[in-house]
Motif scaffolding. Structure first.
Motif, PDB file in Angstrom:
ATOM      1  N   ARG A  12      35.069  28.270  33.164  1.00 28.57           N
ATOM      2  CA  ARG A  12      34.654  27.593  34.405  1.00 28.57           C
ATOM      3  C   ARG A  12      34.021  28.568  35.398  1.00 28.57           C
ATOM      4  N   GLU A  13      34.578  29.757  35.514  1.00 27.07           N
ATOM      5  CA  GLU A  13      34.068  30.745  36.457  1.00 27.07           C
ATOM      6  C   GLU A  13      32.638  31.167  36.108  1.00 27.07           C
ATOM      7  N   LYS A  14      32.374  31.315  34.810  1.00 25.24           N
ATOM      8  CA  LYS A  14      31.030  31.688  34.361  1.00 25.24           C
ATOM      9  C   LYS A  14      30.026  30.570  34.661  1.00 25.24           C
ATOM     10  N   GLN A  15      30.447  29.303  34.473  1.00 25.47           N
ATOM     11  CA  GLN A  15      29.587  28.154  34.798  1.00 25.47           C
ATOM     12  C   GLN A  15      29.268  28.122  36.287  1.00 25.47           C
ATOM     13  N   ASP A  16      30.287  28.391  37.120  1.00 28.74           N
ATOM     14  CA  ASP A  16      30.084  28.407  38.575  1.00 28.74           C
ATOM     15  C   ASP A  16      29.101  29.506  38.970  1.00 28.74           C
ATOM     16  N   GLU A  17      29.233  30.667  38.362  1.00 30.96           N
ATOM     17  CA  GLU A  17      28.311  31.776  38.632  1.00 30.96           C
ATOM     18  C   GLU A  17      26.881  31.396  38.272  1.00 30.96           C
ATOM     19  N   GLU A  18      26.706  30.768  37.102  1.00 30.14           N
ATOM     20  CA  GLU A  18      25.372  30.361  36.657  1.00 30.14           C
ATOM     21  C   GLU A  18      24.790  29.305  37.584  1.00 30.14           C
TER      22      GLU A  18
ATOM     23  N   CYS B 202      25.449  28.877  40.786  1.00 31.23           N
ATOM     24  CA  CYS B 202      25.068  29.559  42.036  1.00 31.23           C
ATOM     25  C   CYS B 202      23.775  30.348  41.851  1.00 31.23           C
TER      26      CYS B 202
END
Length: 116
Positions: free
Chosen positions: A2-8, A10
């Motif tokens: 989930r954190e990687k998806q949020d970074e992408e 943004c």
């Protein structure tokens, strides 16, 4: 995860800032303009906006009053006729609660997000 998806997400949003996007609202209107801001509620701020709305032509009315140079007539499959009425706005806030989709041209996508 989930954190990687949020970074992408943004990263994509920041790359599209200052670019032209087209937003579709839940009532069928579209607003196309330069993307300036996005908040945590998905409200968008656009500038140099062209808003297009689809207004049904009621046969009993004399539609001449609605006519202007910034509209065109379209006929749906069921025979209903609509005006497509355009208006220009210097800025607009598109409420996230009314937002159905956001589109960007392939050309803009390729030159910003598509570049790694």
């Amino acid at each position: 995860g989930r954190e990687k998806q949020d970074e992408e997400a943004c990263r994509v949003v920041s790359l599209l800032l200052g670019r032209r996007i087209c937003c579709t609202l839940d009532d069928g209107r579209t607003a196309e303009g330069k993307f300036l801001c996005l908040d945590r509620l998905k409200n968008l701020i656009l500038c140099d906006v062209i808003e297009v709305r689809k207004v049904p032509i009621i046969q009993s009315d004399n539609a001449a009053g609605e006519s202007n140079n910034d509209s065109e007539i379209s006929t749906e499959e069921d025979g209903t006729k609509y005006w497509y009425v355009e208006r220009k706005l210097s800025q607009a806030m598109v409420p996230g609660s009314r937002l159905v989709k956001v589109e960007v041209s392939k050309e803009i996508w390729d030159e910003t997000v598509g570049v790694k």
